[in-house]
Design a protein around this motif. Structure first.
Motif, short mmCIF file in Angstrom:
data_model
loop_
_atom_site.label_atom_id
_atom_site.label_comp_id
_atom_site.label_asym_id
_atom_site.label_seq_id
_atom_site.Cartn_x
_atom_site.Cartn_y
_atom_site.Cartn_z
N ASP A 102 -4.04 8.37 1.78
CA ASP A 102 -3.50 7.35 0.89
C ASP A 102 -2.15 6.85 1.36
N LEU A 103 -1.43 7.66 2.12
CA LEU A 103 -0.07 7.27 2.54
C LEU A 103 -0.06 6.45 3.83
N SER A 104 -1.25 6.20 4.35
CA SER A 104 -1.30 5.46 5.63
C SER A 104 -1.00 3.99 5.47
N HIS A 105 -0.90 3.50 4.21
CA HIS A 105 -0.66 2.09 4.00
C HIS A 105 0.79 1.80 3.67
N SER A 106 1.68 2.70 3.93
CA SER A 106 3.10 2.44 3.64
C SER A 106 3.60 1.33 4.53
N TYR A 107 4.42 0.47 3.96
CA TYR A 107 4.95 -0.68 4.69
C TYR A 107 6.06 -0.21 5.62
N ASP A 108 5.92 -0.46 6.88
CA ASP A 108 6.91 -0.01 7.86
C ASP A 108 8.19 -0.82 7.72
N ILE A 109 9.30 -0.13 7.63
CA ILE A 109 10.62 -0.77 7.58
C ILE A 109 11.21 -0.71 8.98
N LEU A 110 11.36 -1.85 9.58
CA LEU A 110 11.83 -1.93 10.96
C LEU A 110 13.32 -2.21 10.99
N PRO A 111 14.03 -1.68 11.98
CA PRO A 111 15.50 -1.88 12.04
C PRO A 111 15.90 -3.30 12.38
N ASP A 112 15.03 -4.10 12.98
CA ASP A 112 15.40 -5.46 13.38
C ASP A 112 14.88 -6.50 12.42
N MET A 113 14.58 -6.11 11.17
CA MET A 113 14.11 -7.08 10.19
C MET A 113 15.24 -8.00 9.79
N ASP A 114 14.92 -9.26 9.54
CA ASP A 114 15.90 -10.26 9.15
C ASP A 114 15.96 -10.35 7.64
N TYR A 115 17.13 -10.42 7.12
CA TYR A 115 17.33 -10.55 5.68
C TYR A 115 18.05 -11.84 5.40
N GLY A 116 17.84 -12.33 4.24
CA GLY A 116 18.48 -13.57 3.86
C GLY A 116 17.48 -14.53 3.27
N ALA A 117 17.87 -15.83 3.29
CA ALA A 117 17.01 -16.83 2.66
C ALA A 117 15.73 -17.04 3.44
N HIS A 118 15.80 -16.96 4.76
CA HIS A 118 14.63 -17.17 5.60
C HIS A 118 14.36 -15.89 6.38
N ARG A 119 13.37 -15.12 5.95
CA ARG A 119 13.05 -13.85 6.59
C ARG A 119 11.87 -14.02 7.53
N ARG A 120 11.95 -13.38 8.66
CA ARG A 120 10.89 -13.48 9.65
C ARG A 120 9.69 -12.66 9.21
N ARG A 121 8.54 -13.26 9.31
CA ARG A 121 7.32 -12.58 8.90
C ARG A 121 6.93 -11.55 9.94
N SER A 122 6.57 -10.35 9.45
CA SER A 122 6.16 -9.28 10.35
C SER A 122 4.73 -9.49 10.81
N ASN A 123 4.34 -8.70 11.78
CA ASN A 123 2.96 -8.80 12.28
C ASN A 123 1.96 -8.44 11.20
N THR A 124 2.35 -7.46 10.34
CA THR A 124 1.44 -7.05 9.26
C THR A 124 1.21 -8.19 8.28
N ALA A 125 2.33 -8.91 7.94
CA ALA A 125 2.20 -10.03 7.01
C ALA A 125 1.33 -11.13 7.59
N GLN A 126 1.50 -11.39 8.86
CA GLN A 126 0.68 -12.42 9.49
C GLN A 126 -0.79 -12.00 9.53
N ARG A 127 -1.05 -10.72 9.79
CA ARG A 127 -2.43 -10.23 9.84
C ARG A 127 -3.07 -10.30 8.46
N LEU A 128 -2.28 -9.96 7.43
CA LEU A 128 -2.81 -10.03 6.07
C LEU A 128 -3.11 -11.47 5.66
N GLU A 129 -2.25 -12.38 6.12
CA GLU A 129 -2.50 -13.79 5.83
C GLU A 129 -3.80 -14.26 6.47
N ARG A 130 -4.05 -13.81 7.69
CA ARG A 130 -5.31 -14.16 8.35
C ARG A 130 -6.50 -13.55 7.62
N MET A 131 -6.32 -12.34 7.12
CA MET A 131 -7.42 -11.70 6.40
C MET A 131 -7.76 -12.46 5.13
#
Length: 498
Positions: A54-83
């Protein structure tokens, strides 16, 4: 503490915290997907592998994530959008299974579904649909093949990244109502004048202009034109071998040559022998020329000064002592070789053609020798300047003579002109006090220009005689074109007077 040891509570609390603190809604979308996968009993990790954890679906927190008004979409978010897109697309697809039927198809029962219609040939031509491409093919076939298609590659409108030049072309052979309106042509700058002529003919043909052109580009030439389309006949046509980039004209005229079939005619050469002076050959346009005109040509070419009481005649080379009728034409002579004799003399007598008693050979040799003269260069808006004029068989040099009184602003620059670029040298004006002005005309690459010089009359005559001897012996293309247009202009003036 019991709650803290409860893994389900901790996981639910962590998920709820992520959902309430995430403004983007990304965590809620991920958790919803996790709940759906949990119900199916399969979980998909970021690596794409199925897992029961059940814990295999935890969202990975990456050190180079962008914060602010315009956040860069992660690979997981893009894959989920395609799904999600794939699921939406799959919901629109309906699968139909193919089943073979045991019922045989009978044309008698269901033939009306594919009934064949019989059309007459007239109905086929009138009612059959015709595509736009078919219409263009039919129209192009009726136009015929463009004989100037090879020059289409010089069209600057179809070239990208290549220097081009736009020129307005007045069409002198067009219909009277179309002549005042030029045809704009865009040509690549590296093309030659002959290529530009072919491009003009190609564009003229594809625009269906009337009347149709001759299928030989050698029949046409380009002349300088005024803004109203008038052809400037004082200057020769542009050299067909020169590049377009050499000329700065924005308006030209396409002119059909006067005698397009002249090249197919046999050339008529008349030979005039001068006793003890060699001979001259003349190219004659036709056999209808009078013998008087031929006599005038040789006297002018030889610069023979006819003194009062003297006259010259022509004799057939094979009939010495018998003067020809000067009023008769060349066709009645039955020969193309004649001899020039002075009246009351025989062929054995020598003729003193020049007043200084120098032979043509001596003039030819001395004319090519370098000699300098001190003359005054005539200016329109300022005083004349003293220059040294050097003349040789190869070039003409103009060097300023240093003077303390000459201002630096109007100081004459030293220039040199090649002998083949000189069109003429003539006496322009005879002044009082033994002074004269002679004019040196030269081709500057685009048009004809001139310099005027003033000196003693004897010096002027010597310079003019020396330069003209050089021009006659070299007979450069510039010299021939200038003389031809000068004679044409003179004949036009004489016809206007008559």
């Amino acid at each position: 503490m019991a709650m803290m040891d409860n893994k389900e509570f901790l996981i639910s609390h962590i998920r709820n915290s992520f959902i309430t603190s995430d403004d983007t809604g990304m965590c809620e979308m991920i958790i919803d997907v996790d709940d759906q996968d949990k119900q199916t009993g399969a979980y998909t990790s970021d690596s794409g592998l199925e897992s029961d954890n059940d814990l295999s679906h935890s969202y990975d927190i990456l050190p180079d994530m962008d914060y602010g008004a315009h956040r860069r979409r992660s690979n997981t978010a893009q894959r989920l959008e395609r799904m999600k897109k794939e699921k939406r697309n799959q919901s629109k697809v309906k699968n139909i299974s193919w089943k073979d039927t045991n019922t045989d198809y009978h044309t008698d029962d269901r033939g009306h579904l594919f009934e064949k219609k019989v059309l007459s040939p007239v109905q086929t031509l009138q009612h059959s649909p015709m595509s736009r491409l078919t219409e263009q093919l039919h129209s192009s076939a009726s136009m015929g093949e463009n004989p100037f298609l090879e020059y289409a590659k010089f069209d600057g409108k179809a070239s990208v990244g290549v220097p081009t030049k736009k020129i307005d072309i007045f069409l002198t052979m067009a219909l009277p109502e179309d002549r005042p309106y030029p045809m704009s042509v865009v040509v690549i700058a590296s093309a030659k004048i002959q290529d530009l002529v072919g491009l003009i003919c190609w564009q003229y043909t594809i625009e269906l202009r009337e009347p149709p052109l001759q299928e030989n580009t050698d029949m046409y030439c380009l002349h300088i034109a005024e803004d109203d389309g008038e052809v400037d006949t004082d200057f020769p046509s542009l050299d067909s071998k020169e590049p377009v980039s050499k000329f700065g004209f924005t308006k030209l005229a396409l002119v059909e040559k006067d005698v397009p079939s002249q090249s197919n005619k046999s050339t008529i050469i008349v030979t005039i022998n001068v006793p003890h002076r060699g001979f001259n050959k003349f190219q004659i346009d036709g056999m209808s020329i009078s013998m008087k005109e031929i006599l005038d040509k040789v006297l002018k070419r030889r610069k023979i000064k006819v003194r009062p009481g003297q006259s010259y005649n022509l004799e057939k080379q094979v009939e010495p002592g018998i003067a020809v009728d000067l009023e008769a034409n060349l066709a009645s002579m039955d020969t193309l070789e004649f001899c020039l004799v002075r009246e009351h003399s025989s062929r054995g007598d020598s003729m003193e053609i020049y007043d200084n008693k120098s032979s043509l050979m001596e003039d030819s040799l001395t004319s090519h020798q370098y000699k300098s003269y001190i003359v005054s260069m005539v200016h329109k808006i300022r005083t004349n300047t003293e220059v040294q004029l050097g003349v040789s068989g190869e070039k003409v040099e103009i060097d300023p003579v240093a003077s303390k009184s000459s201002s630096r602003l109007f100081r004459q620059r030293a220039v040199t002109y090649d002998a083949d670029s000189i069109g003429s040298c003539d006496i322009a004006e005879e002044k009082d006090g033994g002074k004269s002005v002679f004019r040196l005309t030269y081709f500057s690459g685009h048009d004809y220009k001139h310099h005027d010089f003033e000196a003693d009359t004897d010096i002027c005559n010597e310079i003019v005689h020396k330069i003209n001897n050089i021009l006659e012996l070299r007979l450069s293309p510039v010299r021939k074109d200038y003389v031809a247009h000068r004679d044409k202009k003179q004949r036009k003036r004489e016809s206007l007077k008559l």
